[in-house]
Design a protein around this motif. Structure first.
Motif, PDB file in Angstrom:
ATOM      1  N   LEU A 509       0.820  -1.212   0.000  1.00 17.31           N
ATOM      2  CA  LEU A 509       0.000   0.000   0.000  1.00 17.31           C
ATOM      3  C   LEU A 509       0.855   1.262   0.000  1.00 17.31           C
ATOM      4  O   LEU A 509       0.443   2.290  -0.552  1.00 17.31           O
ATOM      5  CB  LEU A 509      -0.950   0.006   1.187  1.00 17.31           C
ATOM      6  N   PHE A 510       2.032   1.225   0.607  1.00 16.57           N
ATOM      7  CA  PHE A 510       2.934   2.380   0.514  1.00 16.57           C
ATOM      8  C   PHE A 510       3.375   2.593  -0.931  1.00 16.57           C
ATOM      9  O   PHE A 510       3.491   3.734  -1.392  1.00 16.57           O
ATOM     10  CB  PHE A 510       4.146   2.188   1.414  1.00 16.57           C
ATOM     11  N   ARG A 511       3.620   1.505  -1.646  1.00 12.72           N
ATOM     12  CA  ARG A 511       3.967   1.625  -3.061  1.00 12.72           C
ATOM     13  C   ARG A 511       2.788   2.149  -3.868  1.00 12.72           C
ATOM     14  O   ARG A 511       2.962   2.959  -4.781  1.00 12.72           O
ATOM     15  CB  ARG A 511       4.419   0.270  -3.611  1.00 12.72           C
ATOM     16  N   VAL A 512       1.585   1.666  -3.546  1.00 13.94           N
ATOM     17  CA  VAL A 512       0.397   2.189  -4.223  1.00 13.94           C
ATOM     18  C   VAL A 512       0.291   3.696  -3.997  1.00 13.94           C
ATOM     19  O   VAL A 512       0.011   4.470  -4.918  1.00 13.94           O
ATOM     20  CB  VAL A 512      -0.866   1.470  -3.713  1.00 13.94           C
ATOM     21  N   GLN A 513       0.549   4.107  -2.763  1.00 15.52           N
ATOM     22  CA  GLN A 513       0.460   5.527  -2.403  1.00 15.52           C
ATOM     23  C   GLN A 513       1.524   6.357  -3.123  1.00 15.52           C
ATOM     24  O   GLN A 513       1.203   7.397  -3.728  1.00 15.52           O
ATOM     25  CB  GLN A 513       0.622   5.655  -0.888  1.00 15.52           C
ATOM     26  N   ASN A 514       2.764   5.909  -3.063  1.00 15.67           N
ATOM     27  CA  ASN A 514       3.885   6.734  -3.525  1.00 15.67           C
ATOM     28  C   ASN A 514       4.205   6.584  -5.007  1.00 15.67           C
ATOM     29  O   ASN A 514       4.690   7.536  -5.637  1.00 15.67           O
ATOM     30  CB  ASN A 514       5.141   6.412  -2.704  1.00 15.67           C
ATOM     31  N   ASP A 515       3.967   5.379  -5.565  1.00 16.53           N
ATOM     32  CA  ASP A 515       4.383   5.121  -6.936  1.00 16.53           C
ATOM     33  C   ASP A 515       3.236   5.189  -7.941  1.00 16.53           C
ATOM     34  O   ASP A 515       3.495   5.259  -9.155  1.00 16.53           O
ATOM     35  CB  ASP A 515       5.048   3.743  -7.040  1.00 16.53           C
ATOM     36  N   TYR A 516       2.019   5.140  -7.448  1.00 14.83           N
ATOM     37  CA  TYR A 516       0.893   5.080  -8.376  1.00 14.83           C
ATOM     38  C   TYR A 516      -0.117   6.211  -8.142  1.00 14.83           C
ATOM     39  O   TYR A 516      -0.264   7.103  -8.976  1.00 14.83           O
ATOM     40  CB  TYR A 516       0.198   3.709  -8.287  1.00 14.83           C
ATOM     41  N   VAL A 517      -0.824   6.172  -7.000  1.00 18.32           N
ATOM     42  CA  VAL A 517      -1.912   7.126  -6.806  1.00 18.32           C
ATOM     43  C   VAL A 517      -1.387   8.549  -6.634  1.00 18.32           C
ATOM     44  O   VAL A 517      -1.943   9.498  -7.212  1.00 18.32           O
ATOM     45  CB  VAL A 517      -2.791   6.728  -5.594  1.00 18.32           C
ATOM     46  N   GLY A 518      -0.333   8.728  -5.842  1.00 23.98           N
ATOM     47  CA  GLY A 518       0.224  10.062  -5.648  1.00 23.98           C
ATOM     48  C   GLY A 518       0.624  10.721  -6.951  1.00 23.98           C
ATOM     49  O   GLY A 518       0.182  11.846  -7.261  1.00 23.98           O
ATOM     50  N   PRO A 519       1.479  10.069  -7.769  1.00 20.44           N
ATOM     51  CA  PRO A 519       1.834  10.670  -9.059  1.00 20.44           C
ATOM     52  C   PRO A 519       0.627  10.882  -9.973  1.00 20.44           C
ATOM     53  O   PRO A 519       0.567  11.880 -10.696  1.00 20.44           O
ATOM     54  CB  PRO A 519       2.815   9.645  -9.660  1.00 20.44           C
ATOM     55  N   LYS A 520      -0.320   9.952  -9.945  1.00 21.49           N
ATOM     56  CA  LYS A 520      -1.513  10.113 -10.781  1.00 21.49           C
ATOM     57  C   LYS A 520      -2.299  11.351 -10.356  1.00 21.49           C
ATOM     58  O   LYS A 520      -2.743  12.141 -11.218  1.00 21.49           O
ATOM     59  CB  LYS A 520      -2.389   8.871 -10.667  1.00 21.49           C
ATOM     60  N   LEU A 521      -2.481  11.538  -9.054  1.00 22.86           N
ATOM     61  CA  LEU A 521      -3.205  12.715  -8.577  1.00 22.86           C
ATOM     62  C   LEU A 521      -2.474  13.996  -8.988  1.00 22.86           C
ATOM     63  O   LEU A 521      -3.101  14.962  -9.456  1.00 22.86           O
ATOM     64  CB  LEU A 521      -3.367  12.663  -7.058  1.00 22.86           C
ATOM     65  N   GLY A 522      -1.166  14.024  -8.826  1.00 22.46           N
ATOM     66  CA  GLY A 522      -0.403  15.207  -9.226  1.00 22.46           C
ATOM     67  C   GLY A 522      -0.586  15.521 -10.697  1.00 22.46           C
ATOM     68  O   GLY A 522      -0.758  16.690 -11.087  1.00 22.46           O
ATOM     69  N   HIS A 523      -0.548  14.484 -11.527  1.00 21.85           N
ATOM     70  CA  HIS A 523      -0.718  14.678 -12.969  1.00 21.85           C
ATOM     71  C   HIS A 523      -2.103  15.242 -13.287  1.00 21.85           C
ATOM     72  O   HIS A 523      -2.234  16.187 -14.088  1.00 21.85           O
ATOM     73  CB  HIS A 523      -0.515  13.342 -13.686  1.00 21.85           C
ATOM     74  N   GLU A 524      -3.146  14.678 -12.656  1.00 24.86           N
ATOM     75  CA  GLU A 524      -4.510  15.132 -12.954  1.00 24.86           C
ATOM     76  C   GLU A 524      -4.769  16.524 -12.375  1.00 24.86           C
ATOM     77  O   GLU A 524      -5.555  17.302 -12.944  1.00 24.86           O
ATOM     78  CB  GLU A 524      -5.526  14.118 -12.416  1.00 24.86           C
ATOM     79  N   GLU A 525      -4.143  16.869 -11.254  1.00 20.30           N
ATOM     80  CA  GLU A 525      -4.284  18.225 -10.720  1.00 20.30           C
ATOM     81  C   GLU A 525      -3.663  19.244 -11.680  1.00 20.30           C
ATOM     82  O   GLU A 525      -4.216  20.348 -11.877  1.00 20.30           O
ATOM     83  CB  GLU A 525      -3.639  18.316  -9.343  1.00 20.30           C
ATOM     84  N   ARG A 526      -2.528  18.899 -12.257  1.00 15.42           N
ATOM     85  CA  ARG A 526      -1.903  19.812 -13.223  1.00 15.42           C
ATOM     86  C   ARG A 526      -2.777  19.953 -14.470  1.00 15.42           C
ATOM     87  O   ARG A 526      -2.907  21.057 -15.022  1.00 15.42           O
ATOM     88  CB  ARG A 526      -0.505  19.301 -13.593  1.00 15.42           C
TER      89      ARG A 526
END
Length: 712
Positions: A509-526
């Protein structure tokens, strides 16, 4: 002599006419029709005693009754018995694919040297010759945990502490034999019990001295034959094939030549029935999904079923002959057996694969899915590294067939061999995210292309909305639900993360948070910022709808990431707990599947209440609650590795509670308590229920929060 008129089988509206005709026959006013249509019988009541149980079977002639005196009962040369029951199946039973696929114990000695799981025959649906055994039981150290639990259970009931009273047939565990479902309306269905299994009270077993495979197969042929099943039905009322009835049923004395023929026929029937199972990806016999199986192995269901029918008829003819039953009686018996089975469908079975809550069938398998869906489901397994696509491409030869009584394999022939290395490691996390290296849609499409399959239409929508509900059904049997691919998603399923239970760890779940969902959220916010910046006052309605959709998507991703962050610090998966308990803390992450969310939420509530304190997750989250229980419950102490701390074995072999533990409860609790885990647990308990979840239970949640705060 007593005269009987049988009109049971006539339609209600025809019974008066039939009865009148029967009376006229008995009075000699009309002649008797052919034997098979006969409804008038003259029987000496003393003849009823020839059949065990004295059934009122007036329609049976003297020759059939004499079989019970001329042929020995099954229990003279063979042994049939009921097996174990645990009184807490949720604690001790698992589906075979739930636990780590590292091999199951095949003997009592192996359970003493680290193999914790044993295959478990527990009845199931009607099937003759072969049925897959999909359950396993926790049996480390020769079942020490279950024995301690059953001893305590019997003590509470005032029955003494002898666990063997619950573990019937204990000395016969792990031996090859035959087994059958105790309760089924579809008829008696004996089948092979492989070596290395435990049998249960709902799945009794029969054995022979020496465990000869050929002799067991001969007995299988006899006990699946129409005459044997007819003799069983004569002794019983309806629906429950008790051990005593099977024990009393006569088995003919078979000569050497006929023994070999019957053994060979049963072996062939077993092989054909197992091959029918090779399309089911949850089976130990699984090879390839429908269509691919037909293409690669010339699998032909109709041809197999026709061959099975021919073999069953050949077995019937030979067994009728060795019983000494003449052709006229054979015709009557076959008609009776066929008439009985024709009125019952396998779905009517009163067995352990009955439908379960939420309208999802336990026992639904790959064969119930459309062939296209079954292939797509298999492709998901391929990209996660579970199944071996080389069988479909011809790069790996089809494995040789096992023998009927061989121990069950740790992996089906269709899975990637456990002793074979991989040059490219499969992903342990996939996402529904076009353009990402681990995009599940792209990986499934690539796998299909490699095998020569066309690009599936609407695959992304199917994966987002249809696959997980189908997968839950496919991987549910015997009142257990155990999906091995987990879809964590936003409420609209516009974004999903997929996990494979045999690949994840406490860091997943830390990998899901840091490697997947976090970067995805940053991309969609931009993306959202760019869209808002570029949107002009003259924007069209379509452009404004696009912006609103992006805003909603970003909000869903934020909520999703918040929940992952909330759960990640406390989630420590342990497959010994089973799928639903491991999934329970993640219940807010499956709003796209309301039924599954409701189910795992209920398990989470029960965990908070202390219902599953045998789970490793309970010890991880609430050591202050679980450790003291180990001091008074030896089975819990065994589960959590604290038996020697709180318990001691006397010279006579009995276990007693230590007056002074070797270590204090406070010390044990402190070393198992993490402030980070407690803080995360408090956050999880205080988080509001989402729209996709069930209503929060205030009193229960407040008590759990108070319990956590008191131990921070």
């Amino acid at each position: 002599m007593t005269t009987f008129v049988r009109v049971l089988e006539a339609p209600v509206e025809d019974k008066p006419t039939k009865l009148l005709h029967g009376i006229r026959q008995a009075s000699g006013l009309v002649g008797f029709p052919d034997h098979i249509d006969r409804i008038v019988f003259e029987v000496d009541p003393e003849a009823f005693s020839l059949i065990p149980g004295n059934p009122f079977a007036y329609w049976v002639n003297d020759k059939v009754r004499s079989v019970f005196t001329e042929s020995p009962p099954l229990n003279r040369d063979h042994l049939a018995m009921r097996g174990a029951y645990t009184t807490d199946d949720a604690r001790f039973y698992r589906l075979a694919w739930e636990v780590a696929d590292v091999g199951k114990a095949r003997s009592r000695q192996e359970t003493l040297t680290g193999q914790p799981y044993v295959a478990l025959a527990k009845g199931g649906s009607f099937s003759r010759f072969y049925a897959d055994i999909h359950l396993v039981i926790r049996w480390a150290q020769d079942g020490a945990e279950a024995k301690a639990f059953l001893s305590a259970y019997r003590m509470r009931k005032g029955w003494g502490t002898d666990w063997s009273a619950c573990l019937n047939g204990y000395s016969y565990y792990f031996r090859p034999g035959l087994t059958w479902p105790l309760r089924t309306q579809s008829g008696l269905g004996l089948r092979v019990l492989p070596e290395g299994c435990i049998f249960t009270d709902k799945g009794p077993a029969a054995f022979i001295d020496g465990d000869s495979p050929s002799d067991l197969l001969m007995l299988l042929a006899v006990t699946t034959s129409s005459p044997f099943r007819y003799l069983v039905e004569l002794q019983m009322a309806f629906g429950s094939y008790e051990v005593g009835v099977i024990q009393r049923t006569p088995v003919p004395v078979v000569g050497d030549s006929d023994r070999c023929i019957l053994s060979d026929l049963a072996r062939r029937a077993w092989s054909l029935k197992q091959r029918l199972d090779s399309n089911d990806e949850t089976s130990h016999a699984f090879l390839l999904p429908p269509r691919l199986n037909e293409k690669v192995t010339d699998f032909n269901r109709q041809a197999i079923e026709d061959e099975l029918c021919r073999i069953e008829n050949e077995i019937d003819d030979l067994v009728f002959a060795v019983y000494g039953i003449d052709p006229d009686d054979q015709t009557t018996i076959e008609a009776s057996v066929k008439k009985y089975t024709a009125t019952i469908s396998p779905q009517d079975d009163e067995d352990d694969d009955a439908a379960v809550d939420n309208g999802e069938s336990a026992g639904a398998d790959s064969l119930n899915a459309a062939p296209a869906d079954a292939i797509l489901a298999w492709l998901v397994g391929v990209v996660f590294g579970r199944f071996d696509e080389r069988l479909a491409t011809g790069e790996r030869p089809i494995p040789a067939e096992s023998e009927p009584f061989d121990p069950l394999p740790s992996r089906s022939p269709g899975m990637w061999p456990e002793d074979e290395p991989r040059f490219i490691q499969p992903p342990d996390v996939m996402v529904d995210d076009l353009g990402h290296d681990d995009d599940i849609r792209t990986r499934v499409t690539n796998a299909a292309s490699k095998i020569g399959l066309p690009d599936p239409e609407d695959l992304r929508q199917w994966l987002a909305r249809e696959f997980f509900p189908l997968h839950v059904k496919m991987y549910s049997k015997s009142r257990r639900k155990a999906p091995i691919y987990w879809q964590l998603a936003t409420p609209s399923a516009s974004y999903s993360v997929w996990l494979y239970i045999h690949a994840f760890s406490s860091d997943t779940l830390f990998r899901v948070q840091n490697d997947y969902v976090g970067p995805k959220l940053g991309h969609e916010e931009r993306r959202l910022e760019v869209m808002m910046h570029e949107l002009s006052e003259e924007a069209t309605a379509a452009e404004r709808r696009t912006l609103a959709a992006q805003e909603a998507f970003v909000e869903e991703l934020r909520a999703f990431l918040d929940e992952v962050k909330r759960v990640a610090p406390l989630w420590r998966p342990n497959l010994d707990d089973g799928v639903v308990i491991n999934f329970a803390p993640l219940w807010r992450l499956v709003p796209q599947h309301k039924l599954w969310q409701k189910e795992v939420r209920s398990i989470w509530d029960a965990l908070c209440d202390g219902k599953y304190d045998w789970a490793h997750l309970a010890m991880h989250l609430w050591p202050e609650r679980v450790v003291p229980k180990c001091a008074s419950d030896r089975s819990l102490a065994i589960t959590h590795g604290l038996e020697e701390v709180f318990w001691m074995q006397e010279a006579d072999g009995k276990w007693t509670r230590r007056e002074i533990p070797t270590r204090s409860v406070i010390e044990l609790v402190l070393e198992r308590t993490s402030h980070a885990v407690k803080a995360a647990l408090t956050s999880l308990l205080e988080a509001p229920a989402t729209n996709g979840g069930s209503r929060a239970r205030g009193g229960r949640r407040r008590a759990a929060r108070a319990d956590v705060r008191g131990n921070l």
